[in-house]
Design a protein around this motif. Structure first.
Motif, short mmCIF file in Angstrom:
data_model
loop_
_atom_site.label_atom_id
_atom_site.label_comp_id
_atom_site.label_asym_id
_atom_site.label_seq_id
_atom_site.Cartn_x
_atom_site.Cartn_y
_atom_site.Cartn_z
N LYS A 9 100.49 36.18 -54.72
CA LYS A 9 101.31 36.02 -53.52
C LYS A 9 101.50 37.38 -52.83
O LYS A 9 101.42 37.47 -51.60
CB LYS A 9 102.66 35.42 -53.86
CG LYS A 9 103.55 35.24 -52.66
CD LYS A 9 104.89 34.65 -53.01
CE LYS A 9 105.78 34.56 -51.78
NZ LYS A 9 107.09 34.01 -52.09
N ALA A 10 101.75 38.40 -53.62
CA ALA A 10 101.94 39.75 -53.06
C ALA A 10 100.70 40.20 -52.32
O ALA A 10 100.78 40.81 -51.25
CB ALA A 10 102.30 40.72 -54.17
N THR A 11 99.53 39.89 -52.88
CA THR A 11 98.26 40.25 -52.24
C THR A 11 98.12 39.56 -50.89
O THR A 11 97.72 40.19 -49.91
CB THR A 11 97.09 39.86 -53.16
OG1 THR A 11 97.25 40.50 -54.41
CG2 THR A 11 95.77 40.28 -52.55
N ARG A 12 98.49 38.29 -50.83
CA ARG A 12 98.42 37.54 -49.56
C ARG A 12 99.40 38.13 -48.53
O ARG A 12 99.07 38.29 -47.37
CB ARG A 12 98.76 36.06 -49.79
CG ARG A 12 97.72 35.30 -50.57
CD ARG A 12 97.95 33.80 -50.49
NE ARG A 12 99.28 33.37 -50.90
CZ ARG A 12 99.62 33.03 -52.14
NH1 ARG A 12 98.72 33.09 -53.13
NH2 ARG A 12 100.85 32.62 -52.42
N ILE A 14 100.60 41.20 -48.42
CA ILE A 14 100.12 42.52 -48.00
C ILE A 14 99.04 42.37 -46.94
O ILE A 14 99.01 43.10 -45.94
CB ILE A 14 99.61 43.33 -49.20
CG1 ILE A 14 100.79 43.75 -50.08
CG2 ILE A 14 98.83 44.55 -48.76
CD1 ILE A 14 100.39 44.24 -51.46
N ALA A 15 98.15 41.41 -47.13
CA ALA A 15 97.06 41.18 -46.16
C ALA A 15 97.63 40.78 -44.81
O ALA A 15 97.15 41.25 -43.76
CB ALA A 15 96.12 40.09 -46.68
N ARG A 16 98.65 39.93 -44.79
CA ARG A 16 99.27 39.52 -43.52
C ARG A 16 99.95 40.71 -42.84
O ARG A 16 99.82 40.91 -41.63
CB ARG A 16 100.31 38.41 -43.76
CG ARG A 16 99.71 37.05 -44.00
CD ARG A 16 100.76 35.95 -43.88
NE ARG A 16 101.89 36.12 -44.77
CZ ARG A 16 102.00 35.57 -45.98
NH1 ARG A 16 101.02 34.83 -46.47
NH2 ARG A 16 103.08 35.77 -46.71
N VAL A 20 99.35 42.90 -39.00
CA VAL A 20 100.42 43.19 -38.04
C VAL A 20 100.55 44.70 -37.84
O VAL A 20 100.65 45.18 -36.70
CB VAL A 20 101.76 42.60 -38.54
CG1 VAL A 20 102.92 43.06 -37.68
CG2 VAL A 20 101.69 41.10 -38.59
N ASN A 21 100.54 45.45 -38.93
CA ASN A 21 100.71 46.90 -38.85
C ASN A 21 99.56 47.56 -38.10
O ASN A 21 99.77 48.49 -37.32
CB ASN A 21 100.84 47.51 -40.25
CG ASN A 21 102.18 47.19 -40.87
OD1 ASN A 21 103.14 46.85 -40.19
ND2 ASN A 21 102.25 47.27 -42.18
N LYS A 22 98.32 47.08 -38.33
CA LYS A 22 97.18 47.64 -37.61
C LYS A 22 97.33 47.43 -36.11
O LYS A 22 97.04 48.31 -35.31
CB LYS A 22 95.87 47.00 -38.10
CG LYS A 22 95.32 47.63 -39.35
CD LYS A 22 93.95 47.08 -39.66
CE LYS A 22 93.39 47.74 -40.91
NZ LYS A 22 92.05 47.26 -41.23
N SER A 23 97.79 46.25 -35.74
CA SER A 23 97.98 45.92 -34.34
C SER A 23 99.03 46.85 -33.71
O SER A 23 98.81 47.39 -32.62
CB SER A 23 98.42 44.47 -34.21
OG SER A 23 98.78 44.20 -32.89
#
Length: 88
Positions: A9-12, A14-16, A20-23
């Motif tokens: 769940k943590a991996t999912r 982090i991916a989400r 957002v952070n890249k954007s």
């Protein structure tokens, strides 16, 4: 590779957040580039307008830990100083 349910769940999660952070980081950098381009062209009015949009972007990025708060302050300070030099 994650083994436990919580690690998966943590991996999912982090991916989400990464998307957002890249954007947000891209948006911030674009705002700074706009100011820098206006400064380079020597257009003080355009630089001031762009700075009015870029400063909140930088500060929001610092609040959200996308960049260090000192980096954001330093960038704002340096850009404002460069704009001030255009007036001379």
């Amino acid at each position: 590779m994650a083994n436990t349910t919580s690690a998966k769940k943590a991996t999912r999660k982090i991916a989400r957040r990464t998307i957002v952070n890249k954007s947000r980081r891209t948006q911030m950098r674009g705002a700074v580039r706009t100011v820098e381009a206006a400064i380079k062209s020597g257009d003080r009015e355009a630089a001031l307008k762009a700075m009015k949009l870029a400063e909140p972007e930088l500060m929001k990025a610092a609040q959200r830990n996308l960049v260090h708060k000192n980096l954001a302050s330093r960038k704002v300070s340096r850009l404002v100083h460069q704009i001030a030099k255009l007036a001379q």
